[in-house]
Motif scaffolding. Structure first.
Motif, PDB file in Angstrom:
ATOM      1  N   HIS A 263       0.918  -1.266  -0.211  1.00  0.00           N
ATOM      2  CA  HIS A 263      -0.051  -0.009  -0.010  1.00  0.00           C
ATOM      3  C   HIS A 263       0.998   1.361  -0.016  1.00  0.00           C
ATOM      4  CE1 HIS A 263      -3.521  -2.305   0.460  1.00  0.00           C
ATOM      5  NE2 HIS A 263      -2.898  -2.883   1.478  1.00  0.00           N
TER       6      HIS A 263
ATOM      7  N   ASP B  66      -1.686  -4.285  -9.639  1.00  0.00           N
ATOM      8  CA  ASP B  66      -2.493  -3.243  -9.192  1.00  0.00           C
ATOM      9  C   ASP B  66      -2.524  -2.271 -10.381  1.00  0.00           C
ATOM     10  OD1 ASP B  66      -0.289  -1.768  -8.709  1.00  0.00           O
ATOM     11  OD2 ASP B  66      -0.592  -1.589  -6.687  1.00  0.00           O
ATOM     12  N   ARG B  67      -1.942  -2.755 -11.479  1.00  0.00           N
ATOM     13  CA  ARG B  67      -1.896  -1.564 -12.679  1.00  0.00           C
ATOM     14  C   ARG B  67      -1.433  -2.594 -13.819  1.00  0.00           C
ATOM     15  NH1 ARG B  67       2.088   2.442 -10.450  1.00  0.00           N
ATOM     16  NH2 ARG B  67       1.202   1.405  -8.498  1.00  0.00           N
TER      17      ARG B  67
ATOM     18  N   GLN C  90      -1.523   7.110  -8.673  1.00  0.00           N
ATOM     19  CA  GLN C  90      -2.997   7.103  -8.782  1.00  0.00           C
ATOM     20  C   GLN C  90      -3.628   5.878  -9.242  1.00  0.00           C
ATOM     21  OE1 GLN C  90      -4.527  11.241  -9.966  1.00  0.00           O
ATOM     22  NE2 GLN C  90      -2.712  11.285 -10.701  1.00  0.00           N
TER      23      GLN C  90
ATOM     24  N   PRO D  78      -3.497   2.467  -8.803  1.00  0.00           N
ATOM     25  CA  PRO D  78      -4.265   1.336  -8.053  1.00  0.00           C
ATOM     26  C   PRO D  78      -5.734   1.824  -7.626  1.00  0.00           C
ATOM     27  CG  PRO D  78      -2.085   1.665  -7.161  1.00  0.00           C
ATOM     28  CD  PRO D  78      -2.138   2.683  -8.076  1.00  0.00           C
ATOM     29  N   GLU D  79      -6.073   3.419  -7.042  1.00  0.00           N
ATOM     30  CA  GLU D  79      -7.157   3.428  -6.767  1.00  0.00           C
ATOM     31  C   GLU D  79      -8.225   3.810  -7.922  1.00  0.00           C
ATOM     32  OE1 GLU D  79      -7.167   7.170  -4.669  1.00  0.00           O
ATOM     33  OE2 GLU D  79      -9.281   7.100  -4.378  1.00  0.00           O
ATOM     34  N   LEU D  80      -7.587   4.112  -9.211  1.00  0.00           N
ATOM     35  CA  LEU D  80      -8.418   4.178 -10.282  1.00  0.00           C
ATOM     36  C   LEU D  80      -8.791   2.941 -10.663  1.00  0.00           C
ATOM     37  CD1 LEU D  80      -6.352   7.034 -12.165  1.00  0.00           C
ATOM     38  CD2 LEU D  80      -8.672   7.427 -11.073  1.00  0.00           C
ATOM     39  N   TYR D  81      -8.003   1.874 -10.708  1.00  0.00           N
ATOM     40  CA  TYR D  81      -8.465   0.670 -11.051  1.00  0.00           C
ATOM     41  C   TYR D  81      -9.502  -0.061 -10.104  1.00  0.00           C
ATOM     42  CZ  TYR D  81      -5.186   0.297 -14.892  1.00  0.00           C
ATOM     43  OH  TYR D  81      -4.188   0.671 -16.143  1.00  0.00           O
ATOM     44  N   ALA D  82      -8.959   0.096  -8.710  1.00  0.00           N
ATOM     45  CA  ALA D  82     -10.072  -0.139  -7.653  1.00  0.00           C
ATOM     46  C   ALA D  82     -11.329   0.092  -7.760  1.00  0.00           C
ATOM     47  CB  ALA D  82      -9.471  -0.148  -6.383  1.00  0.00           C
ATOM     48  N   LYS D  83     -11.640   1.526  -8.079  1.00  0.00           N
ATOM     49  CA  LYS D  83     -12.655   2.451  -8.371  1.00  0.00           C
ATOM     50  C   LYS D  83     -13.590   1.956  -9.562  1.00  0.00           C
ATOM     51  CE  LYS D  83     -12.451   5.705  -4.470  1.00  0.00           C
ATOM     52  NZ  LYS D  83     -11.987   6.905  -4.363  1.00  0.00           N
TER      53      LYS D  83
END
Ligand SMILES: [Fe+2]
Length: 325
Positions: free
Chosen positions: A77, A245-246, A308, A310-315
């Motif tokens: 993380h 994560d990307r 940015q 990981p968050e863009l993929y997670a969301k």
């Protein structure tokens, strides 16, 4: 956040120290590493464990998840790291038997480094191909600090530029690998306009990578903002199952690698990809994968270091695959 506390116990009967990490316990014997946590335990072969640990540390916990096997691993993380058992294993999840603890990156790094140092015997190099190193097994004997403290080469702009990581050479002790002896070692001619000598640059990429003495360890050879060109030689098998994560782009430059590609969270098989020299693949952001290289091959890994992502993929703001065919 759990404490990464090292156990001060004396060595066990095989000469290896025991370690405690939050409520995880780690111990090794002549063949195996034993991992324990409240409500469960797990065994991994010592050589596989040390090879995976070596990559996890060298990459500073890398992008996303580093599965040592189907049960144990870490998720980065970026500043703190999850250490888990069974978190990405449907059977553990279904029975609520998974366990995860979070640690500060620097604490976990110090702990894993101590473990790798104590459990790596003289003559075993967890970075090397199996043909090029000795055995990890047996009771504790000596250490291989020189091998496990190799510095990861990370270019700020490009290998060989002024004030950047140097090119490799015989003189510097970087000999051409036995399986890449046919790679040409000449260098391109450079004719920069006066005043641009530090801006225009080129080098023999194949020659540079043929002199790598480690396997499955992408090192940054050029960086343009978040675009990282990472070169690596691969032989035998990727010692971890990497959970992305990307998106990662792969360009197979020589020989071939076979990839097992599975769903990142469940491990359900999705594809087998055989990449031959010249093949390009975009590994999606929602997969885990492990590569198998029958002989030493050269792989170019193109990573996007944008924090940015990981968050863009997670969301779901970015599609996990960058290309539709
Ligand atoms: Fe990956």
């Amino acid at each position: 956040m759990a404490q990464a506390k090292q156990d001060s116990d004396a060595a066990n009967e095989f000469g290896y120290r025991r370690f405690k990490l939050g409520s995880f316990t780690f111990e090794r014997d002549e063949y195996f590493v034993h991992v324990g946590w409240p409500g469960g335990n797990h065994m991994l072969a010592a050589d596989a464990f040390l090879r995976a640990m070596m990559r996890d540390l060298a990459w500073s916990f890398f992008y996303g998840t580093v599965n040592f096997d189907q049960v144990f691993g870490t998720t980065n993380h970026y500043g703190n790291v999850d250490v888990f058992a069974g978190l990405y294993n449907p059977a553990y999840r279904k029975k609520n038997k998974h366990h995860v603890e979070n640690f500060k990156t620097e604490d976990l790094k110090a702990m894993f480094e101590a473990m790798l140092d104590d459990w790596t015997n003289e003559g075993f190099d967890p970075f090397a191909a199996p043909e090029e190193t000795g055995t990890a097994f047996g009771p504790k004997h000596g250490n291989n600090r020189a091998a496990i403290t190799r510095k990861r080469l990370t270019a700020r702009r490009m290998a060989g530029l002024k004030d950047d990581i140097p090119l490799r050479s015989d003189a510097a002790g970087n000999i051409v690998n036995r399986q890449l002896a046919d790679v040409a070692q000449d260098q391109p001619e450079l004719h920069a306009e006066p005043g641009f000598e530090n801006e225009v640059h080129a080098f023999n990429f194949f020659g540079y990578v043929s002199r790598s003495d480690v396997t499955w360890n992408p090192s940054v050879c050029s960086a343009v903002k978040d675009s990282l060109i990472c070169a690596t030689t691969e032989e035998y098998m990727l010692p971890v199952i990497h959970g992305n994560d990307r998106v990662e782009w792969f360009v197979q430059l020589t020989d071939e690698i076979h990839w097992d590609v599975c769903d990142r969270d469940t491990g359900e098989p999705r594809a087998r990809v055989v990449m031959k020299a010249g093949d390009v693949a975009a590994m999606p952001a929602d997969i885990r994968h492990q590569g198998f290289s029958p002989k030493r091959s050269i792989l170019l890994v193109w990573e996007n270091n944008d924090a940015q992502l990981p968050e863009l993929y997670a969301k779901g703001k970015l599609k996990p695959n960058p290309v539709d065919f």
